[in-house]
Design a protein around this motif. Structure first.
Motif, mmCIF file in Angstrom:
data_model
loop_
_atom_site.group_PDB
_atom_site.id
_atom_site.type_symbol
_atom_site.label_atom_id
_atom_site.label_comp_id
_atom_site.label_asym_id
_atom_site.label_seq_id
_atom_site.Cartn_x
_atom_site.Cartn_y
_atom_site.Cartn_z
ATOM 1 N N ILE A 134 0.949 -1.165 -0.112
ATOM 2 C CA ILE A 134 -0.070 0.114 -0.006
ATOM 3 C C ILE A 134 0.927 1.222 0.099
ATOM 4 N N GLU A 135 1.797 1.217 0.843
ATOM 5 C CA GLU A 135 2.880 2.453 0.896
ATOM 6 C C GLU A 135 3.441 2.583 -0.460
ATOM 7 N N THR A 136 3.779 1.656 -0.977
ATOM 8 C CA THR A 136 4.551 1.542 -2.225
ATOM 9 C C THR A 136 3.609 2.472 -3.280
ATOM 10 N N LEU A 137 2.258 1.956 -3.162
ATOM 11 C CA LEU A 137 1.179 2.459 -4.283
ATOM 12 C C LEU A 137 1.316 4.145 -4.097
ATOM 13 N N PHE A 138 1.042 4.458 -2.902
ATOM 14 C CA PHE A 138 0.906 5.733 -2.663
ATOM 15 C C PHE A 138 2.130 6.558 -2.697
ATOM 16 N N ASP A 139 3.249 5.905 -2.722
ATOM 17 C CA ASP A 139 4.684 6.546 -2.806
ATOM 18 C C ASP A 139 4.951 6.937 -4.202
ATOM 19 N N MET A 140 4.206 6.093 -5.216
ATOM 20 C CA MET A 140 4.439 6.382 -6.606
ATOM 21 C C MET A 140 4.819 7.781 -7.003
ATOM 22 N N PRO A 141 4.111 8.755 -6.757
ATOM 23 C CA PRO A 141 4.117 10.108 -7.102
ATOM 24 C C PRO A 141 5.476 10.531 -6.885
ATOM 25 N N ASN A 142 6.087 10.272 -5.744
ATOM 26 C CA ASN A 142 7.453 10.928 -5.508
ATOM 27 C C ASN A 142 8.501 10.150 -6.283
ATOM 28 N N TYR A 143 8.142 9.183 -7.109
ATOM 29 C CA TYR A 143 9.295 8.734 -7.977
ATOM 30 C C TYR A 143 8.617 9.277 -9.497
ATOM 31 N N SER A 144 7.916 10.144 -9.218
ATOM 32 C CA SER A 144 7.348 10.898 -10.569
ATOM 33 C C SER A 144 6.822 9.870 -11.681
ATOM 34 N N VAL A 160 -8.752 -7.331 -0.603
ATOM 35 C CA VAL A 160 -10.227 -8.107 -0.287
ATOM 36 C C VAL A 160 -9.748 -9.642 0.003
ATOM 37 N N ASN A 161 -8.701 -10.251 -0.961
ATOM 38 C CA ASN A 161 -8.334 -11.640 -0.872
ATOM 39 C C ASN A 161 -7.651 -11.828 0.575
ATOM 40 N N THR A 162 -6.965 -10.924 1.376
ATOM 41 C CA THR A 162 -6.367 -11.047 2.395
ATOM 42 C C THR A 162 -7.197 -10.483 3.570
ATOM 43 N N LYS A 163 -8.480 -10.053 3.212
ATOM 44 C CA LYS A 163 -9.586 -9.826 4.268
ATOM 45 C C LYS A 163 -9.303 -8.614 5.101
ATOM 46 N N GLN A 164 -8.509 -7.691 4.502
ATOM 47 C CA GLN A 164 -8.002 -6.447 5.154
ATOM 48 C C GLN A 164 -9.104 -5.389 4.941
ATOM 49 N N PHE A 165 -10.274 -5.770 5.343
ATOM 50 C CA PHE A 165 -11.633 -5.022 4.945
ATOM 51 C C PHE A 165 -11.414 -3.567 5.794
ATOM 52 N N ASP A 166 -10.875 -3.380 6.800
ATOM 53 C CA ASP A 166 -10.887 -2.046 7.343
ATOM 54 C C ASP A 166 -10.138 -0.861 6.615
ATOM 55 N N VAL A 167 -9.298 -1.534 5.428
ATOM 56 C CA VAL A 167 -8.394 -0.709 5.082
ATOM 57 C C VAL A 167 -8.654 -0.206 3.542
ATOM 58 N N ILE A 168 -9.719 -1.178 2.945
ATOM 59 C CA ILE A 168 -10.018 -1.170 1.599
ATOM 60 C C ILE A 168 -10.662 0.202 1.181
ATOM 61 N N HIS A 169 -11.572 0.664 1.902
ATOM 62 C CA HIS A 169 -12.164 1.934 1.613
ATOM 63 C C HIS A 169 -11.028 3.016 1.744
ATOM 64 N N GLU A 170 -10.369 3.073 2.797
ATOM 65 C CA GLU A 170 -9.421 3.911 2.637
ATOM 66 C C GLU A 170 -8.526 4.310 1.390
ATOM 67 N N VAL A 171 -8.022 2.964 1.051
ATOM 68 C CA VAL A 171 -7.298 2.987 -0.148
ATOM 69 C C VAL A 171 -8.234 3.495 -1.364
ATOM 70 N N TYR A 172 -9.330 2.965 -1.466
ATOM 71 C CA TYR A 172 -10.469 3.222 -2.612
ATOM 72 C C TYR A 172 -10.707 4.877 -2.771
ATOM 73 N N MET A 173 -10.780 5.645 -1.463
ATOM 74 C CA MET A 173 -10.890 6.761 -1.287
ATOM 75 C C MET A 173 -9.650 7.697 -1.974
ATOM 76 N N GLY A 174 -8.265 7.099 -1.821
ATOM 77 C CA GLY A 174 -7.369 7.603 -2.305
ATOM 78 C C GLY A 174 -7.098 7.561 -3.825
ATOM 79 N N ALA A 175 -7.962 7.193 -4.502
ATOM 80 C CA ALA A 175 -7.831 7.067 -6.002
ATOM 81 C C ALA A 175 -7.733 8.595 -6.615
ATOM 82 N N GLY A 176 -8.526 9.332 -6.246
ATOM 83 C CA GLY A 176 -8.409 10.573 -6.852
ATOM 84 C C GLY A 176 -7.023 11.436 -6.432
ATOM 85 N N LYS A 177 -6.531 11.034 -5.567
ATOM 86 C CA LYS A 177 -5.170 11.739 -5.098
ATOM 87 C C LYS A 177 -3.997 11.078 -6.079
#
Length: 372
Positions: A134-144, A160-177
């Motif tokens: 997750i951190e690498t995904l959101f860190d991508m802009p720092n690598y241009s 979803v596959n690892t049942k991290q249901f509490d984090v999914i919505h937070e990641v989903y909401m980061g799509a615009g960013k």
């Protein structure tokens, strides 16, 4: 002074052979762990070849450090990819983190989404470091670099596959960013996660988001919802989705029909499950083995043992093997109805499919025959 006659008698030198031999000798002398002492200029292809042919992937970081001290050090995406893959093979995931920090500091080349997809995939699937993925995904802009929907959706699906249901919505909401445009695949993954978490009402709300996001639901969208509804016994709503698919111009596939047949049967709506199966055949949608098995159980549940026997026979002719329990239940039903003449045929097909009747079955058959 050498005379012309002596020169003409000297053997001709094969320059092509000499160059290839010299090159070979050079490569033999080249020690990957002593690259800083090697004075020749190494091309990017030669550098990558060094990492690809390393006998011990654990020495990858040592070789990279040696390379970085050379004047011809000019890393590119292919080089970094080879380094990351080697470290992954060595299960040196801390080393990958070290390389990612190095890349950010060096800023020697621009990396594609494909590079980050590979790194995220390694963190998520091989290393089990979901947070790092997750951190690498959101860190991508720092690598241009910016993620594509493919990489973004991979992370969502991983959660979803690892049942991290509490984090999914937070990641989903980061799509615009991250500049990611929400697509049907993304919404389908969100629905799958909510259904797995038992929150079917929230999944239905996501379904309502499709037109708002300019997305068109596909067969997977409907299959996901139908499965979630059937699991909670809300078969009527699942059945209504079949009609909605038709109005949306989405053709049901084998999986969606199979889900509905299974849901109807498990909720004691036997006749409807068989009707759906028959309509499926009329539309030319070829069922999968599990569909036939569900219908076979439906026929047994409705005590249609002759039809069940014929379907089992058809399955065998199509190289599909009915379950042992199917044969057991059919024989039990035939014995119960005293249809002795068909028991022999069922036993024959059962043995042909590799099943051996148990002692209790033989006892039941003998009792049935003797009563007649």
């Amino acid at each position: 002074m050498i005379s012309r006659s002596i020169v003409t008698k000297l053997p001709k030198i094969n320059l092509k052979w000499y160059r290839s031999t010299a090159s070979l000798n050079s490569s033999i002398k080249l020690d990957p762990l002593e690259l800083h002492n090697h004075k020749d200029w190494l091309s990017p292809t030669e550098v990558i070849k060094i990492f690809e042919t390393l006998k011990d992937p654990n020495s990858t970081l040592t070789v990279l450090n040696q390379l970085s001290k050379r004047k011809d050090y000019n890393p590119n995406e292919a080089l970094y990819t080879s380094v990351v893959n080697n470290l992954s093979e060595a299960k040196n995931f801390d080393g990958i983190e070290e390389v990612m920090k190095r890349i950010k500091v060096e800023k020697r080349c621009r990396l594609s989404d494909g590079f980050f997809y590979n790194v995220i995939r390694i963190y998520g699937l091989r290393a089990g470091r979901i947070n790092r993925a997750i951190e690498t995904l959101f860190d991508m802009p720092n690598y241009s670099s910016w993620p594509t929907p493919k990489t973004f959706n991979f992370v969502l699906n991983l959660l979803v596959n690892t049942k991290q249901f509490d984090v999914i919505h937070e990641v989903y909401m980061g799509a615009g960013k991250l500049g990611v445009e929400i697509d049907a695949c993304c919404l389908n993954i969100m629905m799958k996660g909510l259904c797995k978490n038992g929150d079917i009402n929230a999944a239905l709300q996501v379904f309502d988001e499709f037109p708002k996001q300019n997305c068109k639901p596909n067969v997977r969208t409907f299959s996901t919802l139908m499965h979630g509804l059937c699991k909670l016994g809300r078969v009527e709503e699942a059945f209504s989705l079949l009609h909605k698919m038709e109005t949306e111009g989405v053709e049901p596939d084998t999986i969606s029909i199979n889900i509905l047949i299974s849901g109807l049967r498990k909720n004691n709506r036997i006749k409807e499950s068989i009707d759906v199966f028959e309509k499926m055949l009329l539309k030319g949608c070829e069922p999968i083995p599990s569909t036939y098995q569900e219908v076979l159980y439906a026929l047994i549940d409705s005590k249609e043992y002759i039809k069940a026997m014929n379907l089992a026979k058809k399955m065998s002719s199509m190289k599909m093997v009915p379950s042992f329990d199917s044969y057991k239940l059919i024989i039990h039903g035939l014995c119960e109805k005293k249809i002795v003449e068909d028991i022999d045929l069922v036993l024959k097909h059962m043995i042909e499919n590799g099943y051996l009747p148990k002692l209790s079955m033989w006892k039941q058959i003998l009792q049935c025959i003797l009563r007649n």
